[in-house]
Design an enzyme around this catalytic site. Structure first.
Site, PDB file in Angstrom:
ATOM      1  N   SER A 107       0.801  -1.228   0.000  1.00 56.55           N
ATOM      2  CA  SER A 107       0.000   0.000   0.000  1.00 56.55           C
ATOM      3  C   SER A 107       0.831   1.275   0.000  1.00 56.55           C
ATOM      4  O   SER A 107       0.321   2.330  -0.354  1.00 56.55           O
ATOM      5  CB  SER A 107      -0.910   0.012   1.223  1.00 56.55           C
ATOM      6  OG  SER A 107      -0.144  -0.173   2.401  1.00 56.55           O
TER       7      SER A 107
ATOM      8  N   ASP B  88      -3.701   7.294   8.258  1.00 58.02           N
ATOM      9  CA  ASP B  88      -4.623   6.408   8.966  1.00 58.02           C
ATOM     10  C   ASP B  88      -3.796   5.485   9.853  1.00 58.02           C
ATOM     11  O   ASP B  88      -2.597   5.703  10.030  1.00 58.02           O
ATOM     12  CB  ASP B  88      -5.563   5.662   7.995  1.00 58.02           C
ATOM     13  CG  ASP B  88      -4.847   4.617   7.146  1.00 58.02           C
ATOM     14  OD1 ASP B  88      -3.695   4.240   7.454  1.00 58.02           O
ATOM     15  OD2 ASP B  88      -5.452   4.151   6.145  1.00 58.02           O
TER      16      ASP B  88
ATOM     17  N   HIS C 294      -0.909   3.956   7.580  1.00 59.24           N
ATOM     18  CA  HIS C 294      -0.314   4.652   6.422  1.00 59.24           C
ATOM     19  C   HIS C 294       0.026   6.103   6.725  1.00 59.24           C
ATOM     20  O   HIS C 294      -0.457   6.662   7.699  1.00 59.24           O
ATOM     21  CB  HIS C 294      -1.274   4.563   5.233  1.00 59.24           C
ATOM     22  CG  HIS C 294      -1.647   3.154   4.900  1.00 59.24           C
ATOM     23  ND1 HIS C 294      -2.814   2.575   5.341  1.00 59.24           N
ATOM     24  CD2 HIS C 294      -0.986   2.202   4.210  1.00 59.24           C
ATOM     25  CE1 HIS C 294      -2.864   1.312   4.925  1.00 59.24           C
ATOM     26  NE2 HIS C 294      -1.771   1.047   4.243  1.00 59.24           N
TER      27      HIS C 294
END
Ligand SMILES: *[C@@H]1O[C@H](CO)[C@@H](O)[C@H](O)[C@H]1NC(C)=O
Ligand SMILES: *[C@@H]1O[C@H](CO)[C@@H](O)[C@H](O)[C@H]1NC(C)=O
Ligand SMILES: *[C@@H]1O[C@H](CO)[C@@H](O)[C@H](O)[C@H]1NC(C)=O
Length: 373
Positions: A42, A333, A336
Site C-alpha cells: 500500500s 490512517d 499509512h
C-alpha cells in the site's frame, strides 16, 4: 466569484494549449524515457486493488482518501500522493498508472504492480491481495509487450535502463499479528525472515534475467510503532510492539546483506537503498523538527492513536474521526502516512545518501539510477 472562475478557465485552456504545443502529437512518454516499474504494498499502490475482488480492508477508493491533492479517492492509501508519485515526477514521468487499470496503454513510462496488503509470501493476506509473485507475472506481460514493440534485443536494452522500485515485507510481518495466522508460529523468526527475503530475491533475479539492472529499495519501517499495531496488545499501554519491530529489524539487516551480495555477484547490478526505518522513527519522535504537530496519532481513524482501522467508515468499524489538516500529521490512517511525509521521504530517496554506503559496489542514489548510467 463568477469572474474568478472564468479567469481560471481561461488560464487552464492556455495551459492545456501550451502543453499540447510543447509535446505536439508525440506520444509521451516515449521509448527513450527511463521507465519506472513499481512493486510492493500500500505504500506504493496507486490503485491496483480497485480492480481485484477483495474487501475494503485492502481498498482506499472512498472518501476521505485522496482528499488533499486529488480531491477524489484514487485507491491510494493516503490523503494525497505516494512516494512513487513523487519519484515519477522527479524523473519527468507522468503518474505511473496501476497495471490493472482498464484501457489501452503503452508502458514506455513503466507500470505500477503494487497492491495494498501484499507481501513477499503468498500466504500473506492470501486471496485478498496481489502477492509479489503475481506482481512479477504481470511484469512478465509487460516484458512481452516490450519485446513485441521493440524486438528482443532493443527490449532488453530498454528494460535495462528502467528503474525497479520495491517496498515489500511489512505485511508479511504484521499480518500474523493482525489475523492470528499460524505462519509465524510454524517457523523460527530467522527462518521466516529468510523466506520473505528469499522470495524477494527470486523476484529480483527474474527481473535481472529479463534485463533489469537498476533497483530502488526501501527498507521496512518500524512496524511495531504503527498506530494500528501499538493498540494490538492493550496491556502494552500504547508503546511500540517489540515483537513486530524486531522482525522488521531482522529483515532490514538481511536486506542490506543481500544487496551487498547481489552488488558483488550480478554483473551490472545497481541499486539504491532508502532507510525508511530510521527516517520515520525520527519523525515519530520529533515531529516538530520536520514540520509536523503530531507524530504518533493518525489523522483519520478512531480509538487510541486513532489506531482502529476505520478511516472512511467502510470497514468493520464504522466510526472514525478525521483531522482538520493532514499536513500536521505523520500518520494518515492507522497504518499509512500522509502525503507530506511521503514527499519528504521521496526527496531524501531521490538525492540523499543511501544506506549501505560502506559497501561500494553498485550503490547509487535514485536520481543517479535515472540518469542514464
Ligand atoms: C469475490 O469474493 C467473494 C468472497 O470470497 C466471492 O463470494 C465472490 O464469488 C467473488 N467474486 C468474483 C467475481 O470472483
Ligand atoms: C518462498 O516462500 C514460501 C512460502 O510462501 C517458502 O516455502 C519458500 O521456501 C520461499 N522461497 C525462498 C526461496 O525462500
Ligand atoms: C499503563 O497506563 C496506566 C495509566 O496511565 C498505568 O496505571 C499503568 O501502570 C500502565 N501500565 C504499564 C504496564 O505501563
Amino acid at each position: 466569484m463568477e469572474k474568478q472562475s472564468s479567469v481560471s478557465v481561461v488560464l487552464f485552456l492556455h495551459a492545456a494549449l501550451l502543453i499540447s504545443t510543447c509535446f505536439g502529437s508525440k506520444s509521451w512518454p516515449s521509448k527513450k524515457q527511463v521507465a519506472l516499474f513499481i512493486f510492493g504494498d500500500s505504500y506504493l499502490d496507486s490503485g491496483n486493488n480497485n480492480y481485484i475482488n477483495t474487501t475494503t480492508l485492502d481498498q482506499a477508493n472512498f472518501w476521505p482518501y485522496g482528499e488533499t491533492y486529488f480531491k477524489f479517492p484514487t485507491g491510494r492509501f493516503s490523503d494525497g500522493r505516494l512516494m512513487s508519485d513523487f519519484i515519477a515526477e522527479y524523473a519527468h514521468l507522468p503518474f505511473v498508472p496501476p497495471f490493472l487499470q482498464p484501457g489501452f496503454r503503452q508502458y514506455y513510462g513503466g507500470a505500477n504492480f503494487a497492491s495494498a496488503g501484499a507481501g513477499a509470501l503468498v500466504e500473506t493476506f492470501q486471496g485478498e491481495v496481489i502477492n509479489l509473485k503475481t506482481q512479477l507475472k504481470y511484469y512478465k506481460k509487460v516484458e512481452t509487450w516490450f519485446r513485441h514493440k521493440l524486438g528482443d534485443v532493443e527490449a532488453k536494452v530498454t528494460l535495462s535502463r528502467g528503474v525497479y522500485l520495491f517496498n515489500i515485507g511489512t505485511n508479511d510481518y504484521i499480518s500474523p499479528f493482525l489475523t492470528n495466522s499460524p505462519m509465524l508460529k510454524s517457523y523460527s523468526r530467522s527462518r521466516y525472515v529468510e523466506m520473505v527475503v528469499g522470495n524477494l530475491t527470486s523476484v529480483i533475479q527474474e527481473i535481472y534475467s529479463g534485463g533489469g539492472r537498476k533497483f530502488g529499495f526501501i527498507n521496512l519501517l518500524d512496524s511495531g510503532c504503527l498506530p494500528g499495531v501499538r493498540i494490538i496488545k492493550p496491556e502494552n499501554n500504547g508503546s511500540c510492539l517489540k515483537e513486530v519491530s524486531s522482525l522488521a529489524k531482522l529483515h532490514n539487516k538481511a536486506l542490506s546483506k543481500l544487496l551487498i551480495q547481489l552488488g558483488n555477484q550480478l554483473e551490472g547490478f545497481k541499486y539504491s537503498l532508502y532507510d525508511l526505518n530510521s527516517n520515520l522513527r525520527q519523525r515519530i519522535r520529533h515531529p516538530s523538527k520536520y514540520g509536523f504537530k503530531e507524530g504518533k496519532t493518525a489523522c483519520c481513524g478512531t480509538g487510541q492513536f486513532r489506531g482502529v482501522f476505520s478511516c472512511g467508515g467502510k470497514r468493520t468499524v464504522k466510526k472514525f474521526e478525521l483531522c482538520e489538516d493532514p499536513n500536521e500529521y505523520v500518520f494518515w490512517d492507522s497504518l499509512h502516512l500522509t502525503e507530506k511525509v511521503y514527499k519528504q521521504f521521496a526527496n531524501e530517496m531521490w538525492s540523499g545518501r543511501p544506506l549501505n554506503s560502506k559497501s561500494t559496489t553498485g550503490l547509487y542514489s535514485l536520481k543517479d539510477l535515472f540518469q542514464d548510467l
